[in-house]
Design a protein around this motif. Structure first.
Motif, PDB file in Angstrom:
ATOM      1  N   GLN A  26       0.816  -1.207   0.000  1.00  0.00           N
ATOM      2  CA  GLN A  26       0.000   0.000   0.000  1.00  0.00           C
ATOM      3  C   GLN A  26       0.853   1.261   0.000  1.00  0.00           C
ATOM      4  OE1 GLN A  26      -2.395  -0.005   3.544  1.00  0.00           O
ATOM      5  NE2 GLN A  26      -0.715  -0.730   4.832  1.00  0.00           N
ATOM      6  N   ASP A  27       2.155   1.086  -0.223  1.00  0.00           N
ATOM      7  CA  ASP A  27       3.084   2.217  -0.189  1.00  0.00           C
ATOM      8  C   ASP A  27       3.368   2.693  -1.607  1.00  0.00           C
ATOM      9  OD1 ASP A  27       3.566   2.169   2.698  1.00  0.00           O
ATOM     10  OD2 ASP A  27       4.536   0.241   2.291  1.00  0.00           O
ATOM     11  N   GLU A  54       6.399   6.142 -26.690  1.00  0.00           N
ATOM     12  CA  GLU A  54       5.616   7.295 -26.248  1.00  0.00           C
ATOM     13  C   GLU A  54       5.632   7.451 -24.732  1.00  0.00           C
ATOM     14  OE1 GLU A  54       1.034   9.036 -26.451  1.00  0.00           O
ATOM     15  OE2 GLU A  54       1.737   7.628 -27.979  1.00  0.00           O
ATOM     16  N   VAL A  55       5.560   6.335 -24.013  1.00  0.00           N
ATOM     17  CA  VAL A  55       5.431   6.415 -22.553  1.00  0.00           C
ATOM     18  C   VAL A  55       6.805   6.398 -21.869  1.00  0.00           C
ATOM     19  CG1 VAL A  55       4.449   5.344 -20.503  1.00  0.00           C
ATOM     20  CG2 VAL A  55       3.159   5.351 -22.653  1.00  0.00           C
ATOM     21  N   MET A  56       7.708   5.544 -22.326  1.00  0.00           N
ATOM     22  CA  MET A  56       9.017   5.413 -21.683  1.00  0.00           C
ATOM     23  C   MET A  56       9.976   6.502 -22.196  1.00  0.00           C
ATOM     24  SD  MET A  56       9.508   1.263 -21.843  1.00  0.00           S
ATOM     25  CE  MET A  56      11.297   1.411 -21.635  1.00  0.00           C
ATOM     26  N   THR A  57       9.742   7.697 -21.737  1.00  0.00           N
ATOM     27  CA  THR A  57      10.524   8.833 -22.243  1.00  0.00           C
ATOM     28  C   THR A  57      11.624   9.283 -21.289  1.00  0.00           C
ATOM     29  OG1 THR A  57       8.865  10.349 -21.335  1.00  0.00           O
ATOM     30  CG2 THR A  57       8.638   9.711 -23.660  1.00  0.00           C
ATOM     31  N   SER A  58      11.612   8.781 -20.044  1.00  0.00           N
ATOM     32  CA  SER A  58      12.620   9.232 -19.069  1.00  0.00           C
ATOM     33  C   SER A  58      13.406   8.045 -18.557  1.00  0.00           C
ATOM     34  CB  SER A  58      11.955   9.941 -17.896  1.00  0.00           C
ATOM     35  OG  SER A  58      11.038   9.092 -17.235  1.00  0.00           O
ATOM     36  N   GLY A  59      14.697   8.260 -18.296  1.00  0.00           N
ATOM     37  CA  GLY A  59      15.549   7.200 -17.775  1.00  0.00           C
ATOM     38  C   GLY A  59      15.553   7.197 -16.266  1.00  0.00           C
ATOM     39  N   ALA A  60      16.688   7.481 -15.654  1.00  0.00           N
ATOM     40  CA  ALA A  60      16.772   7.526 -14.192  1.00  0.00           C
ATOM     41  C   ALA A  60      15.863   8.621 -13.663  1.00  0.00           C
ATOM     42  CB  ALA A  60      18.208   7.760 -13.754  1.00  0.00           C
ATOM     43  N   TRP A  61      15.207   8.331 -12.550  1.00  0.00           N
ATOM     44  CA  TRP A  61      14.260   9.305 -11.964  1.00  0.00           C
ATOM     45  C   TRP A  61      15.009  10.281 -11.090  1.00  0.00           C
ATOM     46  CZ3 TRP A  61      12.146  10.404  -7.011  1.00  0.00           C
ATOM     47  CH2 TRP A  61      10.977  11.188  -7.044  1.00  0.00           C
ATOM     48  N   HIS A  62      14.738  11.563 -11.244  1.00  0.00           N
ATOM     49  CA  HIS A  62      15.477  12.595 -10.523  1.00  0.00           C
ATOM     50  C   HIS A  62      14.577  13.430  -9.635  1.00  0.00           C
ATOM     51  CE1 HIS A  62      19.026  11.685 -12.875  1.00  0.00           C
ATOM     52  NE2 HIS A  62      18.328  11.814 -13.993  1.00  0.00           N
ATOM     53  N   GLY A  63      13.391  12.905  -9.266  1.00  0.00           N
ATOM     54  CA  GLY A  63      12.472  13.686  -8.451  1.00  0.00           C
ATOM     55  C   GLY A  63      12.951  13.867  -7.027  1.00  0.00           C
ATOM     56  N   GLY A 112       6.514   7.742 -16.453  1.00  0.00           N
ATOM     57  CA  GLY A 112       6.833   7.080 -17.718  1.00  0.00           C
ATOM     58  C   GLY A 112       6.873   5.577 -17.594  1.00  0.00           C
ATOM     59  N   ILE A 113       6.034   5.029 -16.705  1.00  0.00           N
ATOM     60  CA  ILE A 113       5.864   3.586 -16.575  1.00  0.00           C
ATOM     61  C   ILE A 113       4.617   3.180 -17.352  1.00  0.00           C
ATOM     62  CG2 ILE A 113       5.317   1.707 -14.975  1.00  0.00           C
ATOM     63  CD1 ILE A 113       6.925   3.179 -12.837  1.00  0.00           C
ATOM     64  N   ARG A 124       7.948   4.825  -7.266  1.00  0.00           N
ATOM     65  CA  ARG A 124       9.130   5.602  -7.653  1.00  0.00           C
ATOM     66  C   ARG A 124      10.406   4.778  -7.463  1.00  0.00           C
ATOM     67  NH1 ARG A 124       7.850  11.180  -4.290  1.00  0.00           N
ATOM     68  NH2 ARG A 124       5.625  11.313  -4.822  1.00  0.00           N
ATOM     69  N   THR A 125      10.451   4.022  -6.387  1.00  0.00           N
ATOM     70  CA  THR A 125      11.621   3.181  -6.132  1.00  0.00           C
ATOM     71  C   THR A 125      11.804   2.160  -7.255  1.00  0.00           C
ATOM     72  OG1 THR A 125      11.262   3.416  -3.754  1.00  0.00           O
ATOM     73  CG2 THR A 125      12.709   1.625  -4.472  1.00  0.00           C
ATOM     74  N   PHE A 126      10.721   1.526  -7.647  1.00  0.00           N
ATOM     75  CA  PHE A 126      10.820   0.550  -8.728  1.00  0.00           C
ATOM     76  C   PHE A 126      11.229   1.218 -10.035  1.00  0.00           C
ATOM     77  CE2 PHE A 126       8.091  -2.226  -5.977  1.00  0.00           C
ATOM     78  CZ  PHE A 126       8.997  -3.264  -5.884  1.00  0.00           C
TER      79      PHE A 126
END
Length: 371
Positions: free
Chosen positions: A145-146, A362-371, A200-201, A151-153
């Motif tokens: 439920q987290d 179209e959806v997978m447009t970003s690599g490593a997440w930088h949020g 982008g998942i 984002r971690t995945f």
């Protein structure tokens, strides 16, 4: 003029038929090997892990890699499906261990495969002659439920996610509960869907129960996949999609991967390559040529090796015929059947991979997440 006997006539007709079969087979094989082939669903990492635990780490090299090459697979979506023992407790740990195994597998076979985080990386891997691997979660039990773990995945490389398997998670109900519960997405499930779209998942609607499907069709703003499903209008089983749902998935730009290796979905009595094409044709009739792909679900070798036979979920017939498309090396049979049916070459290329590639790009447009 020499009269043609009935025997001569039959012999000539037989020769024409055999010649036609050979021509179709050669044309299908040539087209299949030249096209970009995307397999939306193969649980092979479970069998790799099974042999790892028995001190046989070469299973991917010895079995799956030759199979993928023989099947012309250029892009492989690799789902992580948790065994029932891990679904409520230990789900996060088990999921992360299998994610790590996929990354190690790519490092061990870097000349042949590459884990890809974006559509551009997929294209680069395919251009280099490698098999592009896209990590997926089947059921998302590890999220619990987290929702922050979505984002971690994403950080560790997951790019395709479904929210439930046959049963219930904190995010949604699976299709196996449709006869007793038609639960919608939970509040966490709605939040997770929005987070996936933002990151982008690619969302995967396969296995989702009817209530959840309706929520996704209402809430989704980006194209998504049904990675391994088929048509309820042909085979009446809860895992298959209604005609209206197929149309709505197409309206949102999505693609349905036909689960060619699962007899229950295709036809329990006659799960042939031609029957697979029946499902493809129905999707094309309902939604258009741009919304169908391949998601065979090559799970039979896992069940045979681990359990000695198929373990049946609720609602599935006890006896089925063996699928004609049972392993990746059988995939050219689908192309041959499409050629026999008269599909245009450009349309076959879309079915084999072009349509799914469009969604991934179209959806997978970003690599490593930088949020």
């Amino acid at each position: 003029m020499r009269q043609v006997s009935n025997r001569d006539h039959l012999r000539r007709n037989s020769l024409r038929i055999r010649t036609g079969v050979v021509v179709n087979t050669l044309a299908g094989m040539t087209l299949h090997q030249d096209a970009v082939v995307v397999d939306c669903h193969n649980d092979l990492i479970l069998l790799v892990d099974h042999f790892d635990q028995r001190d046989q780490p070469g299973h991917f090299r010895d079995f799956w890699l030759p199979e993928l090459r023989a099947g012309g697979v250029d892009v492989q979506i690799l789902p992580i499906c948790l065994e029932q023992a891990f679904q409520s407790e230990g789900g996060l740990r088990r999921t992360l261990l299998l994610v790590e195994r996929i990354h190690r597998l790519a490092a061990e076979h870097s000349d042949d495969v590459a884990v890809c985080l974006t559509g551009a990386e997929i294209d680069a891997a395919v251009s280099a002659g490698k098999i592009a691997l896209v990590i997926a979660l089947e059921g998302a039990h590890g999220v619990g439920q987290d929702v922050a773990l979505v984002r971690t995945f994403h950080r560790v490389g997951v790019r395709v996610v479904s929210m439930a398997h046959f049963g219930r998670t904190f995010l949604a109900d699976g299709s196996g509960l449709d006869s007793t519960s038609r639960g919608r997405l939970t509040p966490q499930g709605i939040e997770a869907l929005r987070e996936m779209e933002a990151l982008g998942i690619v969302f995967d609607i396969s296995h989702l129960g009817l209530g959840g499907v309706e929520d996704v069709l209402e809430l989704a703003t980006r194209p998504f996949l049904a990675t391994h499903s088929a048509c309820l209008g042909i085979t009446d089983i809860h895992r298959n999609l209604h005609d209206d749902h197929i149309k709505q998935i197409a309206r949102l730009g999505g693609v349905i991967g036909v689960a060619a290796a699962i007899p229950f979905f295709i036809d329990p009595r006659h799960p042939t390559a031609d029957r697979v094409v029946d499902h493809i044709e129905r999707i094309v009739e309902l939604a258009g040529i741009d919304h169908v792909g391949l998601g065979p679900d090559f799970i039979d070798d896992y069940y045979q090796q681990v359990f000695g036979g198929l373990i049946l979920p609720p609602g599935f017939e006890a006896t089925t015929a063996h699928a004609e498309v049972a392993r990746p090396s059988d995939l050219p049979k689908i192309t041959e059947a499409l050629v026999r049916r008269g599909f245009a070459e450009s349309d076959i290329r879309k079915i084999l991979g072009g349509n799914v590639l469009r969604v991934l790009r179209e959806v997978m447009t970003s690599g490593a997440w930088h949020g």
